[in-house]
Scaffold this motif. Sequence first.
Motif, PDB file in Angstrom:
ATOM      1  N   PRO A 174       1.162 -13.277  -5.890  1.00  0.00           N
ATOM      2  CA  PRO A 174       1.499 -12.348  -4.810  1.00  0.00           C
ATOM      3  C   PRO A 174       1.919 -13.085  -3.539  1.00  0.00           C
ATOM      4  O   PRO A 174       1.391 -14.151  -3.228  1.00  0.00           O
ATOM      5  CB  PRO A 174       0.194 -11.581  -4.578  1.00  0.00           C
ATOM      6  N   LEU A 175       2.880 -12.518  -2.814  1.00  0.00           N
ATOM      7  CA  LEU A 175       3.150 -12.949  -1.442  1.00  0.00           C
ATOM      8  C   LEU A 175       2.841 -11.720  -0.597  1.00  0.00           C
ATOM      9  O   LEU A 175       3.679 -10.849  -0.395  1.00  0.00           O
ATOM     10  CB  LEU A 175       4.617 -13.376  -1.276  1.00  0.00           C
ATOM     11  N   GLY A 176       1.584 -11.623  -0.180  1.00  0.00           N
ATOM     12  CA  GLY A 176       1.156 -10.427   0.526  1.00  0.00           C
ATOM     13  C   GLY A 176       1.059  -9.243  -0.405  1.00  0.00           C
ATOM     14  O   GLY A 176       1.058  -9.404  -1.630  1.00  0.00           O
ATOM     15  N   ASP A 177       0.981  -8.043   0.180  1.00  0.00           N
ATOM     16  CA  ASP A 177       0.765  -6.861  -0.661  1.00  0.00           C
ATOM     17  C   ASP A 177       2.054  -6.116  -0.980  1.00  0.00           C
ATOM     18  O   ASP A 177       2.017  -5.031  -1.529  1.00  0.00           O
ATOM     19  CB  ASP A 177      -0.287  -5.929  -0.025  1.00  0.00           C
ATOM     20  N   GLN A 178       3.217  -6.711  -0.614  1.00  0.00           N
ATOM     21  CA  GLN A 178       4.468  -6.017  -0.912  1.00  0.00           C
ATOM     22  C   GLN A 178       5.515  -6.922  -1.547  1.00  0.00           C
ATOM     23  O   GLN A 178       6.690  -6.589  -1.570  1.00  0.00           O
ATOM     24  CB  GLN A 178       5.060  -5.413   0.371  1.00  0.00           C
ATOM     25  N   VAL A 195      10.641  -8.404  -3.330  1.00  0.00           N
ATOM     26  CA  VAL A 195       9.980  -7.478  -2.405  1.00  0.00           C
ATOM     27  C   VAL A 195      10.025  -6.106  -3.057  1.00  0.00           C
ATOM     28  O   VAL A 195      11.081  -5.684  -3.520  1.00  0.00           O
ATOM     29  CB  VAL A 195      10.709  -7.442  -1.045  1.00  0.00           C
ATOM     30  N   TYR A 196       8.868  -5.432  -3.133  1.00  0.00           N
ATOM     31  CA  TYR A 196       8.852  -4.141  -3.826  1.00  0.00           C
ATOM     32  C   TYR A 196       8.222  -3.051  -2.968  1.00  0.00           C
ATOM     33  O   TYR A 196       7.505  -3.327  -2.011  1.00  0.00           O
ATOM     34  CB  TYR A 196       8.126  -4.260  -5.172  1.00  0.00           C
ATOM     35  N   VAL A 199       5.561  -0.508  -2.604  1.00  0.00           N
ATOM     36  CA  VAL A 199       4.235  -0.197  -3.141  1.00  0.00           C
ATOM     37  C   VAL A 199       4.157   1.281  -3.520  1.00  0.00           C
ATOM     38  O   VAL A 199       3.573   1.661  -4.527  1.00  0.00           O
ATOM     39  CB  VAL A 199       3.144  -0.533  -2.092  1.00  0.00           C
ATOM     40  N   SER A 211      -3.261  -1.772 -10.206  1.00  0.00           N
ATOM     41  CA  SER A 211      -2.725  -1.886  -8.849  1.00  0.00           C
ATOM     42  C   SER A 211      -1.210  -2.009  -8.909  1.00  0.00           C
ATOM     43  O   SER A 211      -0.650  -2.413  -9.931  1.00  0.00           O
ATOM     44  CB  SER A 211      -3.320  -3.111  -8.168  1.00  0.00           C
ATOM     45  N   PRO A 212      -0.530  -1.651  -7.819  1.00  0.00           N
ATOM     46  CA  PRO A 212       0.922  -1.842  -7.797  1.00  0.00           C
ATOM     47  C   PRO A 212       1.310  -3.283  -8.139  1.00  0.00           C
ATOM     48  O   PRO A 212       2.295  -3.506  -8.840  1.00  0.00           O
ATOM     49  CB  PRO A 212       1.294  -1.483  -6.352  1.00  0.00           C
ATOM     50  N   PHE A 213       0.520  -4.257  -7.693  1.00  0.00           N
ATOM     51  CA  PHE A 213       0.834  -5.656  -8.004  1.00  0.00           C
ATOM     52  C   PHE A 213       0.812  -5.898  -9.512  1.00  0.00           C
ATOM     53  O   PHE A 213       1.736  -6.498 -10.074  1.00  0.00           O
ATOM     54  CB  PHE A 213      -0.131  -6.606  -7.282  1.00  0.00           C
TER      55      PHE A 213
END
Lengths: 330, 233
Positions: B7-11, B57-58, B60, B68-70
């Motif tokens: 992950p690079l952050g939550d998005q 970049v996605y 959420v 989870s979305p990830f």
Amino acid sequence: MISVTKPGLHDTVQDLGRYGYQKHGVVAGGAMDSFSHRIANMLVGNDETAATLEITLIGPSLLFEEDAVIAIGGGDLLPMMADMLVPMWRPVFIRKGCELRFGAARTGCRAYLAVAGGFAVPVVLGSRSTYVKAGLGGVEGRALKKGDVLHVGKETSLVKKLKKRLPSKEPIYAAGWGIAEKHLPVLSTPYEIRVMQGKQYEWFDEESKHRFWNESFIVSSQSDRMGYRINGPLLKLNEPRELISEAVTYGSIQIPSDGNPIVLAADRQTTGGYPKIGQLSSVDFMKLAQAKAGDRLSFKEVTVEESQRLFEKRERDLKMLRAAIRVRLR
Amino acid sequence: MKYTLSPLGDQAVMIEVDTIINPSAQRKVKAIVARLDEVAPSWMVECIPAYTTVTVVYAVRAFSGKGSPFEQVCQRIQEMLLCVNEVAGTEQRIVRIPVLYGGEFGPDLAFVAEHNGLTPDEVIAIHTLESYTVHMIGFAPGFPFIGGMSEKISTPRRETPRLKIPARSVGIAGMQTGVYPIETPGGWQLIGRTPIELFLPDEHPPSLLAPGDKIYFYEITNEEYEDLRGDVE
């Protein structure tokens, strides 16, 4: 049309950012505190993607040369009309000929001024956001200066309706309702910010990792829309290592070799070559955006899953708020 | 194809194909970007290629399923990349970049020459002889990370960075050479300037160069510079 009679420290037109061009090195940008930006837009009946004015630390004086409906969110920069405080977080009707004057930040760092119809600046690469370094978007790609004229998008039905409803010749008229305090961010230092482990978290030594979570950092004056330099314990790698440049994003916490973190913000570059110890939760970007030099930050660890749950909850809250505001504006 | 997802952050999620820079990594990056652009899933906001990574970049909000979305996005990416192989020997676009070397535009040309025991003309000859490869675009709008400069003209950065490097400056920093698309602060040794724009905000794509491009620099005179500049303006 709104003219700038006195510019603030750094007033820029912003929307939700310029996406789709980062592969060409084009900075995403957008409102630093998109939460306040979105709510301010909702309050005047705009789409959340409409452009607002981001006002930093010391605000401008703006002369309204047409009737308008505005809403101000974010930090409290003491907006005044004549000698009256203009209430924040609610729709306010402003009559033609009135001057709205902002002062210095009493709480937070950035205020967002939304106007019904949005600020009509040209769309550049899919966005109205100002990116000063490349002279993109906004008003001639720069911060506002004296004499600038901001055009407002098409007069909305809301403005027409409110104009008709207004009973008196008062210069301004604030709606009797606004966003309840429980929905608003608490803008006071220290800011506790939720953070996920960064991609190179394991590159850091045990002491640095421990101190990162358990001590606090002070926002330095070298902080702007690109990133915040923060001072606290110096953070060190286990051993010297070079990172191959890779993408960074809003909230990436980079550690250059001097050990002082840089927290990247809206106008961050698209890629970076410093190891990332952490990554801010999206829901807490607004805390960073509202922190100013001298404020304290501390970091609380969350997982990606927790961070995404917080994100989804925030979106649900905003959806309810949007529905409630729509009913009021009807 | 082997890669890792993190992950690079939550998005955003980063696809990493290698831990060192090499031609194979570059081909893999290119193949992944081509695949992502081909499928163009609705949840993808954009992708950002670099030397050994592609970051997706996605949105959420687009994920409501189980997990989870990830987790869901990782699964989608794995499915999409099942049938992707690094493309071998795709053709390289060749871009020639005119440069007015030395003088007012290249204040550090003499220093670069002296540092390497060369004359300024020899530096120009070496700089224009080699071909270079664009590895990635990043850091600033249209800024190319370029590989392939000769060691003979490598020069360390200035001890005190300049507060303003004019747009279109051509410089050297260590083993790298590059062109600044926009005015920025920086510590590069400036050897010249090109009249052509690398960042083209009114065009699609807005960057003159793209990863994988092969570039050559060639020397122009003052007059040619003015002519070309006139064409741009």
